[in-house]
Enzyme design. Structure first.
Site, PDB file in Angstrom:
ATOM      1  CB  ILE A  13      -1.027  -0.135   1.103  1.00  0.00           C
ATOM      2  CG1 ILE A  13      -2.116   0.901   0.915  1.00  0.00           C
ATOM      3  CG2 ILE A  13      -0.367   0.185   2.586  1.00  0.00           C
ATOM      4  CD1 ILE A  13      -2.846   0.682  -0.302  1.00  0.00           C
ATOM      5  CB  SER A  35      10.949  -0.361   4.570  1.00  0.00           C
ATOM      6  OG  SER A  35      10.422  -1.587   4.231  1.00  0.00           O
ATOM      7  CE  LYS A  89      -7.848  -1.574   5.964  1.00  0.00           C
ATOM      8  NZ  LYS A  89      -7.718  -2.418   5.081  1.00  0.00           N
ATOM      9  CG  ASP A 167      -6.919  -6.298   5.603  1.00  0.00           C
ATOM     10  OD1 ASP A 167      -6.138  -5.488   6.211  1.00  0.00           O
ATOM     11  OD2 ASP A 167      -6.684  -6.143   4.226  1.00  0.00           O
TER      12      ASP A 167
HETATM   13  P1  NAP Z   1       2.713  -5.557   3.133  1.00  0.00           P
HETATM   14  O1  NAP Z   1       3.171  -5.020   1.994  1.00  0.00           O
HETATM   15  O2  NAP Z   1       2.517  -6.910   3.693  1.00  0.00           O
HETATM   16  O3  NAP Z   1       3.319  -4.816   4.448  1.00  0.00           O
HETATM   17  C1  NAP Z   1       3.747  -3.601   4.303  1.00  0.00           C
HETATM   18  C2  NAP Z   1       5.167  -3.391   5.098  1.00  0.00           C
HETATM   19  O4  NAP Z   1       5.333  -3.612   6.342  1.00  0.00           O
HETATM   20  C3  NAP Z   1       6.115  -4.703   4.537  1.00  0.00           C
HETATM   21  O5  NAP Z   1       6.600  -4.169   3.079  1.00  0.00           O
HETATM   22  C4  NAP Z   1       6.972  -4.969   5.540  1.00  0.00           C
HETATM   23  O6  NAP Z   1       8.299  -4.058   5.224  1.00  0.00           O
HETATM   24  C5  NAP Z   1       6.434  -4.090   6.763  1.00  0.00           C
HETATM   25  N1  NAP Z   1       6.325  -5.276   7.846  1.00  0.00           N
HETATM   26  C6  NAP Z   1       5.250  -6.086   7.682  1.00  0.00           C
HETATM   27  N2  NAP Z   1       5.526  -7.016   8.774  1.00  0.00           N
HETATM   28  C7  NAP Z   1       6.452  -6.395   9.755  1.00  0.00           C
HETATM   29  C8  NAP Z   1       6.828  -6.664  10.871  1.00  0.00           C
HETATM   30  N3  NAP Z   1       6.080  -7.655  11.777  1.00  0.00           N
HETATM   31  N4  NAP Z   1       7.754  -5.666  11.418  1.00  0.00           N
HETATM   32  C9  NAP Z   1       7.778  -4.413  10.868  1.00  0.00           C
HETATM   33  N5  NAP Z   1       7.573  -4.149   9.557  1.00  0.00           N
HETATM   34  C10 NAP Z   1       6.779  -5.284   9.158  1.00  0.00           C
HETATM   35  O7  NAP Z   1       0.862  -4.894   3.829  1.00  0.00           O
HETATM   36  P2  NAP Z   1       0.091  -3.802   2.977  1.00  0.00           P
HETATM   37  O8  NAP Z   1      -0.730  -4.502   2.009  1.00  0.00           O
HETATM   38  O9  NAP Z   1       0.974  -2.697   2.412  1.00  0.00           O
HETATM   39  O10 NAP Z   1      -0.737  -3.334   4.067  1.00  0.00           O
HETATM   40  C11 NAP Z   1      -0.239  -2.639   5.267  1.00  0.00           C
HETATM   41  C12 NAP Z   1      -1.541  -2.160   5.836  1.00  0.00           C
HETATM   42  O11 NAP Z   1      -2.205  -1.351   4.804  1.00  0.00           O
HETATM   43  C13 NAP Z   1      -2.430  -3.143   6.402  1.00  0.00           C
HETATM   44  O12 NAP Z   1      -3.089  -2.609   7.576  1.00  0.00           O
HETATM   45  C14 NAP Z   1      -3.491  -3.106   5.296  1.00  0.00           C
HETATM   46  O13 NAP Z   1      -4.788  -3.098   5.899  1.00  0.00           O
HETATM   47  C15 NAP Z   1      -3.418  -1.632   4.705  1.00  0.00           C
HETATM   48  N6  NAP Z   1      -4.188  -1.470   3.516  1.00  0.00           N
HETATM   49  C16 NAP Z   1      -3.675  -2.384   2.347  1.00  0.00           C
HETATM   50  C17 NAP Z   1      -4.359  -2.265   1.025  1.00  0.00           C
HETATM   51  C18 NAP Z   1      -3.808  -3.367  -0.171  1.00  0.00           C
HETATM   52  O14 NAP Z   1      -4.399  -3.072  -1.063  1.00  0.00           O
HETATM   53  N7  NAP Z   1      -2.800  -3.935   0.284  1.00  0.00           N
HETATM   54  C19 NAP Z   1      -5.115  -1.358   0.774  1.00  0.00           C
HETATM   55  C20 NAP Z   1      -5.423  -0.378   1.980  1.00  0.00           C
HETATM   56  C21 NAP Z   1      -4.952  -0.377   3.155  1.00  0.00           C
HETATM   57  P3  NAP Z   1       9.763  -4.608   5.473  1.00  0.00           P
HETATM   58  O15 NAP Z   1       9.375  -6.090   5.640  1.00  0.00           O
HETATM   59  O16 NAP Z   1      10.623  -4.017   4.389  1.00  0.00           O
HETATM   60  O17 NAP Z   1       9.994  -3.763   6.767  1.00  0.00           O
END
Ligand code: NAP
Length: 303
Positions: A13, A35, A89, A167
């Protein structure tokens, strides 16, 4: 040149929405990222959050794009370091931790913004205004998408605190709690848990006020992010996650959909005004579903 902001958690995101929204904003400049693996071209990148806080006192705002479980510790550190904080969120893994952050932000005199991007979808404010004086007979949400397509390999969604189908479902609930003129509460829920997962992959929900929802993360083919409301004065339909609005089947011109630019504009205003915005209503419905819901075990899920 806008105020420098730091993005934490350079994943899906952050790259899809936050980076372009900041790049196109007059209010903000991307001053740093934190990150473990992700970076943004041309932007100073940290792998350690404490180091970024110590070395970049010029950055007053932190936007947290991490999954909900690890987010609290980052938010707490940012607030204690006197920074304003924006939360993706859902705002946390539990209600209590978000209450704690709210209290901390108040004590520190900083802004806390629990964002709900779907509330910024183009049709939502129009839908809220139209429904305001209507008598609502029935509301149904259909939120069915393919988790493999939208969250490829993101195992955290099926781990404790990942919320599973809630989610995406919480996006529908953020719209629902915004547009309905009167509050509702959950009466029944059925949650389908894959036998190898800690969170549900599907949910059927039933609230007071004749409001129902069908969430499913196994939807292949056409995807559905629909809310349908029947009133004494006609039918309202939100489509494409709130980006489109139809009244009695007629498409209403609601303008372009710009959810994340609108969130960053709101954050700029909150910081200017010295205020916070933390509405937990969508998350209360998720917590209620997980408390009240009948649990059904279904087939294993693998990405
Ligand atoms: P993601 O790509 O799986 O994770 C985002 C980043 O968070 C990862 O690149 C990772 O970066 C870091 N991360 C993950 N686990 C971690 C941990 N235990 N400790 C520290 N850093 C960690 O997830 P995402 O889809 O972007 O979603 C993140 C948030 O945005 C969620 O709450 C989701 O509900 C919200 N969101 C997502 C979307 C969507 O379409 N995906 C849409 C709207 C909102 P590093 O490993 O490089 O540190």
């Amino acid at each position: 040149m806008g105020t420098p902001i730091c993005l934490v958690g350079i994943g899906k995101i952050a790259l899809d929405q936050h980076v372009p929204a900041i790049a196109n904003s007059d209010d903000w400049t991307l001053g740093a990222t934190v990150s473990r693996s992700g970076t943004v071209d041309g932007v100073p990148a940290f792998t350690d959050f404490d180091q970024m806080l110590a070395e970049r006192p010029d950055i007053p705002v932190i936007s947290l794009c991490l999954p909900p479980v690890p987010r609290f510790d980052y938010a707490r550190k940012a607030i204690l370091a006197g920074r304003h904080v924006m939360l993706e969120k859902p705002p946390g893994a539990t209600l209590a931790e978000v209450h704690a952050l709210t209290n901390m932000a108040q004590a520190a005199g900083v802004t806390l913004f629990a964002t709900w991007h779907s509330r910024m979808a183009a049709g939502v404010a129009h839908a809220k205004a139209w429904l305001n004086d209507k008598t609502i007979a029935k509301t149904h949400i259909t939120w069915k998408e393919d988790v493999r397509r939208w969250h490829p390999g993101q195992n955290w969604v099926f781990e404790p605190g990942g919320m599973g189908v809630f989610d995406p479902g919480i996006n529908a609930l953020s719209i629902l709690t915004e547009i309905l003129p009167t509050p509702i509460h959950l009466q029944n829920a059925t949650l389908e848990f894959p036998s190898n997962c800690d969170t549900p992959i599907a949910a059927r929900l039933d609230w007071t006020g004749n409001v129902t929802a069908d969430f499913d993360w196994r939807q292949e083919g056409p995807q559905s992010w629909n809310i349908d409301v029947e009133t004494s004065d006609g039918r309202l339909a939100l489509r494409d996650g709130g980006a489109r609005l139809l009244i009695d089947e007629n498409e209403i011109d609601v303008g372009p959909n710009r959810e994340y630019p609108a969130l960053y504009e709101r954050m700029a205003k909150l910081v200017r005004d010295g205020s916070s915005d933390v509405d937990l209503a969508p998350m209360i419905h998720v917590a209620d579903a997980l408390t009240l819901g009948k649990r059904v075990t279904v087939d294993e899920f693998h990405f």
